[in-house]
Structure formats: C-alpha cells, structure tokens
Design a protein around this motif. Structure first.
Motif, PDB file in Angstrom:
ATOM      1  N   ALA A 198       2.790  18.568   2.196  1.00  0.00           N
ATOM      2  CA  ALA A 198       3.583  19.815   2.159  1.00  0.00           C
ATOM      3  C   ALA A 198       3.558  20.484   3.532  1.00  0.00           C
ATOM      4  O   ALA A 198       3.510  21.703   3.628  1.00  0.00           O
ATOM      5  N   ARG A 199       3.623  19.666   4.568  1.00  0.00           N
ATOM      6  CA  ARG A 199       3.391  20.196   5.954  1.00  0.00           C
ATOM      7  C   ARG A 199       4.560  20.954   6.550  1.00  0.00           C
ATOM      8  O   ARG A 199       4.331  21.581   7.586  1.00  0.00           O
ATOM      9  N   PRO A 200       5.777  21.020   6.161  1.00  0.00           N
ATOM     10  CA  PRO A 200       6.379  20.489   4.958  1.00  0.00           C
ATOM     11  C   PRO A 200       7.084  19.173   5.257  1.00  0.00           C
ATOM     12  O   PRO A 200       8.328  19.118   5.295  1.00  0.00           O
ATOM     13  N   LYS A 201       6.340  18.140   5.408  1.00  0.00           N
ATOM     14  CA  LYS A 201       6.848  16.780   5.615  1.00  0.00           C
ATOM     15  C   LYS A 201       6.039  15.912   4.686  1.00  0.00           C
ATOM     16  O   LYS A 201       5.043  16.374   4.112  1.00  0.00           O
ATOM     17  N   ARG A 202       6.407  14.640   4.591  1.00  0.00           N
ATOM     18  CA  ARG A 202       5.658  13.718   3.743  1.00  0.00           C
ATOM     19  C   ARG A 202       4.171  13.750   4.086  1.00  0.00           C
ATOM     20  O   ARG A 202       3.812  13.859   5.264  1.00  0.00           O
ATOM     21  N   ALA A 203       3.360  13.583   3.074  1.00  0.00           N
ATOM     22  CA  ALA A 203       1.912  13.618   3.282  1.00  0.00           C
ATOM     23  C   ALA A 203       1.477  12.482   4.214  1.00  0.00           C
ATOM     24  O   ALA A 203       2.039  11.392   4.182  1.00  0.00           O
ATOM     25  N   VAL A 204       0.461  12.774   5.037  1.00  0.00           N
ATOM     26  CA  VAL A 204      -0.110  11.758   5.933  1.00  0.00           C
ATOM     27  C   VAL A 204      -1.615  11.679   5.737  1.00  0.00           C
ATOM     28  O   VAL A 204      -2.260  12.668   5.377  1.00  0.00           O
ATOM     29  N   CYS A 205      -2.153  10.499   6.031  1.00  0.00           N
ATOM     30  CA  CYS A 205      -3.588  10.303   5.913  1.00  0.00           C
ATOM     31  C   CYS A 205      -4.194  10.202   7.319  1.00  0.00           C
ATOM     32  O   CYS A 205      -3.702   9.437   8.142  1.00  0.00           O
ATOM     33  N   ILE A 206      -5.229  10.971   7.565  1.00  0.00           N
ATOM     34  CA  ILE A 206      -5.906  10.920   8.864  1.00  0.00           C
ATOM     35  C   ILE A 206      -7.299  10.341   8.624  1.00  0.00           C
ATOM     36  O   ILE A 206      -8.124  10.939   7.926  1.00  0.00           O
ATOM     37  N   PRO A 222       0.832  -1.208   0.000  1.00  0.00           N
ATOM     38  CA  PRO A 222       0.000   0.000   0.000  1.00  0.00           C
ATOM     39  C   PRO A 222       0.866   1.257   0.000  1.00  0.00           C
ATOM     40  O   PRO A 222       1.895   1.310   0.695  1.00  0.00           O
ATOM     41  N   LEU A 223       0.428   2.255  -0.742  1.00  0.00           N
ATOM     42  CA  LEU A 223       1.180   3.512  -0.791  1.00  0.00           C
ATOM     43  C   LEU A 223       1.324   4.117   0.608  1.00  0.00           C
ATOM     44  O   LEU A 223       2.324   4.736   0.928  1.00  0.00           O
ATOM     45  N   ARG A 224       0.306   3.916   1.433  1.00  0.00           N
ATOM     46  CA  ARG A 224       0.359   4.505   2.790  1.00  0.00           C
ATOM     47  C   ARG A 224       1.530   3.946   3.596  1.00  0.00           C
ATOM     48  O   ARG A 224       2.131   4.652   4.393  1.00  0.00           O
ATOM     49  N   GLU A 225       1.815   2.668   3.367  1.00  0.00           N
ATOM     50  CA  GLU A 225       2.967   2.046   4.044  1.00  0.00           C
ATOM     51  C   GLU A 225       4.267   2.577   3.423  1.00  0.00           C
ATOM     52  O   GLU A 225       5.191   2.968   4.132  1.00  0.00           O
ATOM     53  N   GLU A 282     -17.559   5.149   1.225  1.00  0.00           N
ATOM     54  CA  GLU A 282     -18.873   4.624   1.609  1.00  0.00           C
ATOM     55  C   GLU A 282     -19.089   4.729   3.124  1.00  0.00           C
ATOM     56  O   GLU A 282     -20.163   5.046   3.599  1.00  0.00           O
ATOM     57  N   ASN A 283     -17.972   4.480   3.873  1.00  0.00           N
ATOM     58  CA  ASN A 283     -18.115   4.418   5.331  1.00  0.00           C
ATOM     59  C   ASN A 283     -17.505   5.609   6.066  1.00  0.00           C
ATOM     60  O   ASN A 283     -17.164   5.512   7.238  1.00  0.00           O
ATOM     61  N   GLY A 284     -17.299   6.725   5.383  1.00  0.00           N
ATOM     62  CA  GLY A 284     -16.794   7.897   6.099  1.00  0.00           C
ATOM     63  C   GLY A 284     -15.796   8.712   5.296  1.00  0.00           C
ATOM     64  O   GLY A 284     -15.646   8.528   4.095  1.00  0.00           O
ATOM     65  N   PHE A 285     -15.105   9.597   6.000  1.00  0.00           N
ATOM     66  CA  PHE A 285     -14.171  10.526   5.344  1.00  0.00           C
ATOM     67  C   PHE A 285     -12.728  10.241   5.756  1.00  0.00           C
ATOM     68  O   PHE A 285     -12.478   9.777   6.871  1.00  0.00           O
ATOM     69  N   GLU A 286     -11.817  10.546   4.842  1.00  0.00           N
ATOM     70  CA  GLU A 286     -10.372  10.495   5.149  1.00  0.00           C
ATOM     71  C   GLU A 286      -9.748  11.767   4.606  1.00  0.00           C
ATOM     72  O   GLU A 286     -10.159  12.245   3.545  1.00  0.00           O
ATOM     73  N   THR A 287      -8.761  12.257   5.314  1.00  0.00           N
ATOM     74  CA  THR A 287      -8.095  13.481   4.850  1.00  0.00           C
ATOM     75  C   THR A 287      -6.592  13.258   4.744  1.00  0.00           C
ATOM     76  O   THR A 287      -5.982  12.697   5.664  1.00  0.00           O
ATOM     77  N   VAL A 288      -6.021  13.684   3.628  1.00  0.00           N
ATOM     78  CA  VAL A 288      -4.568  13.628   3.468  1.00  0.00           C
ATOM     79  C   VAL A 288      -4.045  15.059   3.517  1.00  0.00           C
ATOM     80  O   VAL A 288      -4.570  15.941   2.836  1.00  0.00           O
ATOM     81  N   LEU A 289      -3.032  15.268   4.346  1.00  0.00           N
ATOM     82  CA  LEU A 289      -2.404  16.583   4.428  1.00  0.00           C
ATOM     83  C   LEU A 289      -0.940  16.438   4.030  1.00  0.00           C
ATOM     84  O   LEU A 289      -0.226  15.582   4.563  1.00  0.00           O
TER      85      LEU A 289
END
Ligand code: FAD
Length: 265
Positions: free
Chosen positions: A197-205, A139-142, A188-195
């Motif tokens: 340029a934090r300025p660190k690698r993007a993360v998914c919450i 997975p890209l998240r990993e 289908e089951n909710g929302f996810e947010t990716v942030l």
C-alpha cells in the motif's frame, strides 16, 4: 455500473481459459466485489464457482488454497492459524466487514496485484507460490512484479517453513484502504520485511541484517535501513515522506512483537 452480456458458469478451467483468451472483455468473476464498482462492458463473465476451487487443503509441506476461497475462510481457518499464527486474520480483519469477506475471493485479491492490498502483503511475507492455468507454478514474489496478463490463477500454495510473521497496517479510519501495510517475517536465518500500500504493489526487502533483535536500538536501525530501501508514493491518504516514517514505526512494532511477544507467530 458495469454490464454483462453473457454469464458463463465454467465446466472446466480449459473452457474458462479459452473464453478468456477471446479478448479483454471476457473476464473471470471472483467475488464480484471489485468488478461491480467499475464501468466495464463485459462480453463473457466467467464464473469458476463450480470447479471445486473453494477449498483450503493442507499437506505435510503446506496449504493449497483455491482461488475461490474467501477472505473469511482465510481468516478463520484453524490450520493456517496453527501454522502461521494470526497473520491472515490480522491482514483481512479491517477489510470492510464479515459479509464482504464472505464473498471476496483469494483469486480476485491476488491476481490483480492491487497497490493497496493487505492480502498480497500477507502472502508475500510467507513462502508462497501461485499456480497459474497456463503459466504453471511460480513464486509469488516473481508474480507480484509481473505485468497483468490473460492467465487464470487457480491456487496459491503456502509452504510451512517454520517462519513467524507479524502483520501490521495503518488506516486513517477503520475499514478504509490502508495507508501502509507491513509484515515482518522471522526466519531461521534472519528477517524479511514486506511493505505494501506504498501505494504501489507490495515489495519484500530481505537484504537488511538484524543480528540482535532483542536490542531496541538495533531494531530502529533495521527499520531505518529497510524503509530506506523501499520506494513510496503519495496519494489522498498520505505523502511518500509520511509513508516512509510510518514504515519505520510499523517495522519496529512488528519486530518488537516478534521478539517479545510469544503469541505473535
Ligand atoms: C470497497 C472496497 C474496499 C476494499 N478494501 C480493501 C482493503 O482495505 N484491503 C485489501 O487488501 N483489499 C481491499 N479491497 C479489495 C478486496 O479485498 C478484494 O480483493 C476485491 O474486492 C476483489 O475480490 P473479488 O473476489 O470480489 O474479485 P472480483 O471483483 O470478482 O475480481 C477482481 C479482478 O480479479 C480478476 N480475477 C478474479 N479471480 C481471478 C482468477 N482466479 N484468476 C484471474 N483473474 C481473476 C477479475 O477478472 C477482476 O479483474 C476492497 C475492495 C472494495 C470493493
């Protein structure tokens, strides 16, 4: 200026991988746009452009995108647009200009996991997987959290799972690096947010709940809680505190579009 001793057009991924293992001065070239800004003394510059990795293939489950596909291909691909709406278009359209995007590659944009990346943010907001020559499919998240290594990214696979994604970014001036990137996915089951340029690698919450997105007050609460879970840093483009405030604004904008504007999918 960088220097290159040998320029090698790889005949196979195996040859490219073996050459890359010979040391850190043996590198893969994507579009060469980031590399040429550096000052490295490169022993072998390994070109993958004859390995058929410049295609976007669609099947029933998703899209398999070769590492030599350009950002411009992502931007104008009709199939991606039909499946995911304008997320890729929005993510890349501020990156320098069309001529630049005609060269910048997906591999060169995802493999380095740049802390300013619009491209990483967009792919993380979808159900994406990287295919690595040695490391297999993960997975890209990993992958986004792993340290850089000596592998080769061959493809990225994006599943069509019916999610709708809205992409937002903020720049001080057009075509500059983003101060913050934000992509909100409605699944289908909710929302996810990716942030990003934090300025660190993007993360998914993905562990903040939003039950009534039609309620503007609820959207504000979701944005506050989500921004509260990300870590922000400071650089010449903005402070950590500024980025946190910006995150709340971009999340609310994305949620509002996802809820109220049917064209944002
Ligand atoms: C002036 C400038 C402005 C930019 N602005 C933005 C922006 O606003 N937003 C944004 O998201 N991005 C931005 N970028 C980044 C850009 O979009 C590309 O991601 C970047 O140029 C790298 O793409 P490339 O194909 O040229 O890679 P290259 O420069 O060829 O390679 C970059 C790195 O990736 C490695 N690499 C390439 N392909 C592979 C592979 N298949 N497997 C393993 N390693 C690989 C290379 O060895 C190298 O270390 C900017 C870049 C520049 C130079």
């Amino acid at each position: 200026m960088y220097t290159v001793k040998n320029y090698v057009i790889a005949d196979s991924l195996e040859q490219a991988y073996d050459l890359k293992q010979k040391g850190r001065n043996n590198i893969i070239i994507g579009g060469n746009l980031w590399l040429k800004m550096g000052h490295r003394a490169i022993q072998n510059a390994i070109d993958l452009s004859r390995l058929g990795l410049d295609q976007i293939e669609e099947d029933a489950e998703g899209f398999r995108i070769g590492c030599m596909v350009t950002l411009r291909q992502l931007e104008v691909h009709e199939g991606l647009k039909t499946a995911f709406g304008n997320v890729f278009q929005e993510a890349v359209r501020h990156i320098v200009g069309v001529q630049f995007r005609n060269l910048a590659s997906v591999g060169g944009s995802i493999f380095p996991r740049f802390g300013f990346s619009d491209v990483l943010t967009a792919f993380l907001a979808c159900d994406s997987y990287v295919e690595l020559y040695q490391g297999g499919t993960i997975p890209l998240r990993e992958f986004a959290e792993m340290p850089l290594d000596n592998d080769i990214l061959t493809h990225i696979y994006v599943k069509k799972d019916g999610r709708r994604v809205c992409y937002q970014s903020y720049r001080l001036t057009e075509t500059d690096f983003p101060v913050l990137t934000c992509a909100v996915a409605r699944k289908e089951n909710g929302f996810e947010t990716v942030l990003g340029a934090r300025p660190k690698r993007a993360v998914c919450i993905s562990d903040v709940e939003l039950h009534t997105p039609e309620d503007a007050g609820e959207r504000e609460i979701y944005a506050e809680q989500t921004a509260g879970k990300a870590e922000f840093g400071s650089n010449m483009r903005g402070s950590a505190a500024y980025r946190k405030e910006l995150a709340k604004v971009l999340i609310v904008r994305a949620l509002t579009e996802l809820t109220e504007d049917e064209t944002c999918r």
